[in-house]
Design an enzyme around this catalytic site. Sequence first.
Site, PDB file in Angstrom:
ATOM      1  N   ASP A 182       0.097   5.210   1.058  1.00 16.90           N
ATOM      2  CA  ASP A 182      -0.649   5.848   2.355  1.00 16.90           C
ATOM      3  C   ASP A 182      -0.358   5.520   3.276  1.00 16.90           C
ATOM      4  O   ASP A 182      -0.655   4.272   3.825  1.00 16.90           O
ATOM      5  CB  ASP A 182      -2.293   6.189   1.494  1.00 16.90           C
ATOM      6  N   ASP A 194       0.868  -0.999   0.547  1.00 15.65           N
ATOM      7  CA  ASP A 194      -0.164  -0.105   0.077  1.00 15.65           C
ATOM      8  C   ASP A 194       0.753   1.077  -0.004  1.00 15.65           C
ATOM      9  O   ASP A 194       2.249   1.381   0.347  1.00 15.65           O
ATOM     10  CB  ASP A 194      -1.110  -0.400   1.404  1.00 15.65           C
TER      11      ASP A 194
END
Length: 291
Positions: A86, A84
């Site tokens: 963020d 991922d």
Amino acid sequence: MMSSTARCLNRLALRSLPSLAAAHQSCASIPSFAIPPMTSPLPVAATTSCTTRLFSAAVPAEHEGNNISHAMEMLSKANAVCFDVDSTVIDEEGIDVLADTLGKGPEVAAWTAKAMDGNIKFEDALAARLEIIKPSKSDIASCLEKHPLRLSPGVDKLVEALHKRGTDVYLVSGGFRLMIEPVAERLGVSVERIYANTITFDENGDYTGFDSTEPTSADQGKPKALMAIKEKYGYETMIMVGDGATDAQAKPPADAFIGFGGVVTRSAVKAKACWFVKDFQAMIDIVENKQ
């Protein structure tokens, strides 16, 4: 031959738990005459019993997760790791940074928290946030110029170690491709290995919406993205690393989910993680085989 995960756990055990040293020695001191010839191998359970005991006992208290030794083992042999972006690869939420520059920070941040905690469908939160900020191409460019997204400490070293080992790295994010591409460039990750959302613009560069066909634009999108990657390239072992509820959804098809809490700890994610880490050093050690 003992796996890199077992060696890592053995080292932790022998350093921090003196009682395990004796157990380790007792396993190591089995006389050679007690070992059956190669024509009659020991059952797997018997050959791994000492290692299994060390796995269960050697994980220090600061390590958290539902199946830590499994996650370590999968990482040690993964041929693809998906991150991922963020609050994992970078130490902030890209859409919140963009909203701040447009004077919409608190309103958008509230939607982001709901989405990452799993309290609302991701596609609903994405649409709501974009409707609040409606960013133009120039808005995004100005944001990145004024506030280049910051890498989380150690992630560059982890990605470098994975690449050096020959492991493919993907960025699988509910964020925006335009904001992730500069991050990928800094990490040496090809743009072809970015799976993220695409904002659409008109001929003047003004916001018109987002591409709803991107798998990461909806809830359960990351499992779809990882499955597509796995099927396309035939990876045998794949790991997902992230901080949010949508990342936890990616196992399966990911063989293990490593939750990251170095930026924010989400209780729902922590509860689902095979292994929950707050920095990347232990992962780097496994990838570099520093056991």
